[in-house]
Scaffold this motif. Structure first.
Motif, PDB file in Angstrom:
ATOM      1  N   ILE A 291       2.552 -22.176 -12.330  1.00  0.00           N
ATOM      2  CA  ILE A 291       2.343 -23.507 -10.968  1.00  0.00           C
ATOM      3  C   ILE A 291       1.965 -23.049  -9.524  1.00  0.00           C
ATOM      4  O   ILE A 291       2.927 -23.689  -9.373  1.00  0.00           O
ATOM      5  CB  ILE A 291       2.427 -24.463 -11.298  1.00  0.00           C
TER       6      ILE A 291
ATOM      7  N   THR B 216       4.741 -19.858 -17.490  1.00  0.00           N
ATOM      8  CA  THR B 216       3.777 -20.155 -17.424  1.00  0.00           C
ATOM      9  C   THR B 216       3.365 -20.504 -15.331  1.00  0.00           C
ATOM     10  O   THR B 216       4.528 -20.946 -14.892  1.00  0.00           O
ATOM     11  CB  THR B 216       3.548 -22.292 -17.812  1.00  0.00           C
TER      12      THR B 216
ATOM     13  N   THR C 137      -1.425 -19.607 -17.721  1.00  0.00           N
ATOM     14  CA  THR C 137      -0.578 -19.452 -18.625  1.00  0.00           C
ATOM     15  C   THR C 137      -0.755 -17.828 -19.491  1.00  0.00           C
ATOM     16  O   THR C 137      -2.336 -17.406 -19.471  1.00  0.00           O
ATOM     17  CB  THR C 137       0.173 -20.232 -20.116  1.00  0.00           C
TER      18      THR C 137
ATOM     19  N   LEU D 287      -5.017 -22.918 -16.933  1.00  0.00           N
ATOM     20  CA  LEU D 287      -4.613 -24.448 -17.573  1.00  0.00           C
ATOM     21  C   LEU D 287      -5.865 -25.948 -17.369  1.00  0.00           C
ATOM     22  O   LEU D 287      -5.400 -26.957 -17.277  1.00  0.00           O
ATOM     23  CB  LEU D 287      -3.334 -24.539 -18.112  1.00  0.00           C
ATOM     24  N   GLU D 288      -4.832 -25.473 -15.810  1.00  0.00           N
ATOM     25  CA  GLU D 288      -5.608 -26.809 -14.261  1.00  0.00           C
ATOM     26  C   GLU D 288      -6.705 -25.464 -13.439  1.00  0.00           C
ATOM     27  O   GLU D 288      -6.056 -25.112 -12.909  1.00  0.00           O
ATOM     28  CB  GLU D 288      -4.283 -27.772 -14.482  1.00  0.00           C
TER      29      GLU D 288
ATOM     30  N   TYR E 110      -1.524 -17.472 -23.792  1.00  0.00           N
ATOM     31  CA  TYR E 110      -3.012 -17.315 -24.259  1.00  0.00           C
ATOM     32  C   TYR E 110      -3.228 -16.460 -23.547  1.00  0.00           C
ATOM     33  O   TYR E 110      -3.434 -15.964 -22.521  1.00  0.00           O
ATOM     34  CB  TYR E 110      -4.214 -18.715 -24.463  1.00  0.00           C
TER      35      TYR E 110
END
Lengths: 149, 149
Positions: free
Chosen positions: A99, A97, A81, A70-71, A84
């Motif tokens: 981080i 998710t 995550t 995602l990032e 998906y």
């Protein structure tokens, strides 16, 4: 936030830790607590890029883990995550998710993994599955690996 | 994939449709089928940016909709989900991911909205809530709006 956290000061530069997390040749060397292993790793490290890590148990059974980044801030931050399996195909079950942040701290790296879930049940299940031990051992292996790369 | 789709050929350039979807001053003018309205719209249009659209019913009751943009290609593509309320805070319930595309077609724009869900129950609920009618009326309003901007 239903968050589980692992934080550790690691005696290695950020770049090596980031590389261990993103280079598919390095992931199999530390990602699974032994005697589990990784039989396949694919990473498309960009927002919306997919990842596939196939974990293999001691009896040879394989468990594919698919996700999407995602990032991505090279050498600083990585967010992904399992909600998906590709951009933007919902997975069977949005579970977590992650981080990851890599920060300089007195010549070492402050490595922090925050793992967030959508439900109280999921965070409890992840804890019961052995998050602390599993991520702890994997991080020991990561720490060993980055001495040699 | 648990997908609901709306596709329409709209007599307006892509840029205007994209602007109607992203400019917080324009969203209230078309987003809710009347007599519903939008009392607040905030958009931080970049991957990981948050959006807030507060829908207001005819009796004044307000329904905040929070989401995060996952992919942004100006005037071409916009992807967002309600699985997060900010980067990267899981929402109470990951319900849908919307993939909007805007394509040139014979001087008009082929506008396609693909709305994906994580479960069979959720897609059935969204259909029962009136996806086709609701998005259809909103798109009628969108089509009217872009004539004037």
């Amino acid at each position: 936030m239903y968050e589980l956290t692992l934080a550790r000061l690691i005696d290695a530069p950020r770049e090596k830790l980031y590389r261990a997390w993103t280079d598919p040749a390095l992931i199999p060397l530390w990602f699974c607590p032994k005697p589990w292993g990784v039989s396949k790793a694919e990473t498309d490290v960009r927002p919306g890029g997919a990842s596939l890590i196939v974990m293999r148990g001691p009896d040879g059974q394989e468990f594919p883990n698919r996700g999407v980044y995602l990032e991505v801030v090279p050498n600083e931050k990585l967010v992904f995550t399992d909600a998906y399996v590709a951009a933007w195909e919902p997975s069977e079950k949005p579970f977590m998710t992650a981080i990851l942040t890599f920060e300089d701290e007195g010549g070492k790296t402050r490595y922090t993994a925050r793992v967030r879930h959508w439900t109280a049940e999921d965070v409890a299940q992840h804890e019961a599955m052995g998050f602390e031990t599993g991520w702890g051992i994997a991080t020991d292996q990561l720490e060993e690996l980055v001495k040699d790369i």
